[in-house]
Design a protein around this motif. Structure first.
Motif, PDB file in Angstrom:
ATOM      1  N   PRO A 167     -29.455  39.995 -18.041  1.00  0.00           N
ATOM      2  CA  PRO A 167     -28.176  39.430 -18.399  1.00  0.00           C
ATOM      3  C   PRO A 167     -27.322  40.330 -19.056  1.00  0.00           C
ATOM      4  O   PRO A 167     -26.188  40.435 -19.322  1.00  0.00           O
ATOM      5  N   LEU A 168     -28.039  41.316 -19.966  1.00  0.00           N
ATOM      6  CA  LEU A 168     -27.393  42.240 -20.855  1.00  0.00           C
ATOM      7  C   LEU A 168     -26.295  43.404 -20.165  1.00  0.00           C
ATOM      8  O   LEU A 168     -25.778  43.899 -20.688  1.00  0.00           O
ATOM      9  N   ILE A 169     -26.922  43.658 -18.921  1.00  0.00           N
ATOM     10  CA  ILE A 169     -26.005  44.637 -18.353  1.00  0.00           C
ATOM     11  C   ILE A 169     -25.004  44.022 -17.547  1.00  0.00           C
ATOM     12  O   ILE A 169     -25.169  43.338 -16.850  1.00  0.00           O
ATOM     13  N   GLU A 170     -23.748  44.108 -17.934  1.00  0.00           N
ATOM     14  CA  GLU A 170     -22.645  43.518 -17.410  1.00  0.00           C
ATOM     15  C   GLU A 170     -21.788  44.315 -16.500  1.00  0.00           C
ATOM     16  O   GLU A 170     -20.845  43.759 -15.908  1.00  0.00           O
ATOM     17  N   SER A 171     -21.953  45.864 -16.617  1.00  0.00           N
ATOM     18  CA  SER A 171     -21.140  46.659 -15.910  1.00  0.00           C
ATOM     19  C   SER A 171     -21.917  47.892 -15.725  1.00  0.00           C
ATOM     20  O   SER A 171     -22.507  48.086 -16.507  1.00  0.00           O
ATOM     21  N   TYR A 172     -21.319  48.527 -14.601  1.00  0.00           N
ATOM     22  CA  TYR A 172     -22.198  49.685 -14.233  1.00  0.00           C
ATOM     23  C   TYR A 172     -21.221  50.969 -14.720  1.00  0.00           C
ATOM     24  O   TYR A 172     -21.758  51.974 -15.010  1.00  0.00           O
ATOM     25  N   SER A 173     -20.128  50.721 -15.106  1.00  0.00           N
ATOM     26  CA  SER A 173     -19.197  51.801 -15.501  1.00  0.00           C
ATOM     27  C   SER A 173     -18.701  51.607 -16.927  1.00  0.00           C
ATOM     28  O   SER A 173     -18.276  52.667 -17.431  1.00  0.00           O
ATOM     29  N   THR A 174     -18.778  50.661 -17.559  1.00  0.00           N
ATOM     30  CA  THR A 174     -18.283  50.702 -19.027  1.00  0.00           C
ATOM     31  C   THR A 174     -19.225  49.952 -19.885  1.00  0.00           C
ATOM     32  O   THR A 174     -20.155  48.774 -19.810  1.00  0.00           O
ATOM     33  N   MET A 175     -19.816  51.045 -20.934  1.00  0.00           N
ATOM     34  CA  MET A 175     -20.629  50.477 -21.908  1.00  0.00           C
ATOM     35  C   MET A 175     -19.864  49.940 -23.260  1.00  0.00           C
ATOM     36  O   MET A 175     -18.716  50.676 -23.392  1.00  0.00           O
ATOM     37  N   THR A 176     -20.333  49.014 -23.612  1.00  0.00           N
ATOM     38  CA  THR A 176     -19.565  48.200 -24.839  1.00  0.00           C
ATOM     39  C   THR A 176     -20.699  48.185 -26.099  1.00  0.00           C
ATOM     40  O   THR A 176     -21.438  47.466 -25.853  1.00  0.00           O
ATOM     41  N   SER A 177     -20.184  48.842 -26.928  1.00  0.00           N
ATOM     42  CA  SER A 177     -20.915  48.345 -28.230  1.00  0.00           C
ATOM     43  C   SER A 177     -20.253  47.718 -29.180  1.00  0.00           C
ATOM     44  O   SER A 177     -18.925  48.294 -29.512  1.00  0.00           O
TER      45      SER A 177
END
Length: 170
Positions: A134-144
């Protein structure tokens, strides 16, 4: 014969293999996942999720979860050695690390820290890793991000966030 074990609240946590599953991908062919759940303590556990492809490629993925008195952490990471390389290049390793820590500093102050990093812009999508955590929410945008909030009184809250976005399609 199949064996089914369904824990009720009186059963202690147990380690063991989870249901294996098979996948087919246009890019990587057939694969099999054989997840293993390991619970070394009441407040901490791991899920090891190796994936082996029919062309002998592989991914080692693990998810770690731990609950503390006033916080919790979930981390998901993977490692893949890409065998397709150009002559003269070193082996190309692909990795990802996603982590989320949530907690309270005191009764009125809470925080959230989220970190997302991937070594290759198409690694998550090619291996369809969003389906495994569930931690991976998008294939195209990384958000820290780092967020902290404090309740001043019953009508006033002070919240602040620092957020960094990375667009993998650029």
């Amino acid at each position: 014969t199949p064996y089914l074990s369904h824990p009720d609240p009186s059963v202690k946590r147990r380690s063991g293999f989870l249901t294996p599953y098979y996948r087919s991908s246009e890019n990587l062919g057939l694969s099999v996942n054989v997840p293993y759940f390991y619970a070394p303590s009441k407040s901490r556990d791991f899920t090891f999720n190796p994936r082996i492809y029919s062309d002998q490629d592989f991914i080692f993925q693990t998810e770690y979860r731990e609950v503390f008195k006033k916080s919790k952490i979930v981390a998901d990471m993977s490692f893949n050695l890409n065998k397709e390389k150009n002559v003269g290049e070193d082996d190309n390793t692909n990795t990802h690390l996603f982590a989320k820590i949530e907690g309270e500093l005191d009764e009125k102050t809470s925080y959230t820290f989220k970190y997302q990093n991937v070594s290759s812009e198409d690694y998550l999508k090619i291996h369809e890793l969003m389906a495994t955590t569930p931690l991976i929410e998008s294939y195209s945008t990384m958000t820290s991000s780092f967020s902290i909030g404090r309740s001043i009184d019953e009508h006033t809250n002070l919240d602040t966030s620092f957020i960094v976005y990375e667009d993998l399609s650029q």
